[in-house]
Design an enzyme around this catalytic site. Structure first.
Site, PDB file in Angstrom:
ATOM      1  CB  SER A   1      -2.930   0.226   7.544  1.00 53.96           C
ATOM      2  OG  SER A   1      -3.213  -1.149   7.712  1.00 53.96           O
TER       3      SER A   1
ATOM      4  CE1 TYR B   1      -0.025  -1.084   3.367  1.00 52.32           C
ATOM      5  CE2 TYR B   1      -0.942  -2.384   5.168  1.00 52.32           C
ATOM      6  CZ  TYR B   1      -1.049  -1.349   4.252  1.00 52.32           C
ATOM      7  OH  TYR B   1      -2.193  -0.566   4.251  1.00 52.32           O
TER       8      TYR B   1
ATOM      9  CE  LYS C   1      -0.461   3.344   4.827  1.00 53.21           C
ATOM     10  NZ  LYS C   1      -0.527   4.140   3.577  1.00 53.21           N
TER      11      LYS C   1
END
Length: 316
Positions: free
Chosen positions: A121, A145, A149
């Site tokens: 991402s 988050y 990643k």
């Protein structure tokens, strides 16, 4: 025809990747616990293995699969992906996103699968003043988050070095659009489906801040059509089958679009106003993130071909 295992293959992006692989002459087996994925997104003849990545029997599942089918590699899409949820539940995100990736790497290697496409991402870059953002830009994620990643990328890279895997990490920018209504994004966090829902229901969509350092004060993102993204996975799979290991690659359009510009594009596409309200900034959001997608064009020969108008079609 090669067969690829798609974790999270019943999800919004995963179902489009499966469709693109099939269109390119490949096949796919889907591994998905259906916690957010939908079996109805899959073709009737697609093989679905309903398992969680943290299932202690994952190794046995993959070993059985490779005994039955010649699996060329893994496209690892399964992950939790909400920035605000990750701020509230960081350990859950580390457990599923990092722990799930480690479990899949172990199981795939034990089963003799030597190619790995990792779904990453643009959140790995965090807040940045660079525009566009190239792959060598510092990775300083601003949310759990994004951290998970990035940690997943590290795990894939180091494991690949130790075990001789071919790998790539595709750093998605903001994904939008759909090939059909059945495959559409039904999530509760991505901007475009929220805007579409606001048109249909009359419930205002929230715009998180209008005081960001951007031209109109709303967050700026690089939006890429999900069909273009799916085709990038096909190109990545082909590169890995050729024995190449491209590393981390941005997947975007080299073009920034603000939240208010997305709202206006949907208004143009639907011929109706989009009810919206300005609220406070959301924790973990950077002001602007726009891709430099030149490396993927050079390495994989991939370029996005669909624009914002196609992403804002009513079927999305």
């Amino acid at each position: 025809m090669s067969t690829w295992l798609l974790t999270g293959g019943a999800g919004y992006i995963g179902a489009h990747v499966l469709r693109a692989l099939r269109a390119a002459g490949h096949d796919g087996v889907v591994l998905d616990d259906l916690s957010t994925g939908l079996a109805e997104r899959l073709p009737d003849d697609a093989e679905l293995l309903r398992h969680d990545l943290l299932d202690p029997d994952l190794g046995k599942v993959l070993a059985d699969l490779t005994r039955r089918r010649d699996v060329a590699g893994v496209v690892h899409l399964a992950a939790k992906k909400s920035v605000p949820e990750s701020v509230a539940l960081p350990l859950t995100y580390y457990e599923h996103n990092v722990g799930g990736t480690v479990a899949m790497l172990r199981a795939a290697t034990a089963a003799g699968i030597g190619r790995f496409v990792y779904s990453s991402s643009a959140a790995v870059y965090g807040e940045t003043s660079a525009e566009p953002v190239a792959e060598e830009h510092p990775t300083l994620p601003t949310s759990p988050y994004g951290e998970t990643k990035l940690a997943g990328e590290w795990a894939v890279r180091r494991h690949a070095e130790a075990e001789g895997l071919s790998w790539t990490a595709l750093r998605y920018f903001n994904v939008a659009g759909a090939a059909s209504a059945t495959l559409a994004d039904r999530g509760a966090t991505n901007l475009l489906p929220l805007v579409m829902r606001a048109v249909d229901t009359g419930t205002p969509v929230k715009v998180f801040g209008d005081d960001w350092p951007t031209p109109d004060g709303t967050c700026l993102r690089d939006y890429v059509h999900v069909d273009d993204l799916a085709e990038a996975h096909v190109a990545a799979a082909a590169a890995l089958e050729e024995g190449r290991s491209p590393g981390a690659l941005n997947v975007g359009r080299n073009e920034g679009t603000s939240v208010l510009e997305v709202i206006r594009a949907v208004e143009d596409a639907r011929g109706r106003p989009v009810p919206h309200e300005i609220v406070g900034r959301r924790p973990g959001d950077p002001a602007r993130v726009v891709a430099d997608a030149s490396r993927i064009a050079t390495v994989l020969g991939w370029r996005a071909s669909r624009g914002l108008a196609e992403m804002c079609a009513a079927r999305s």
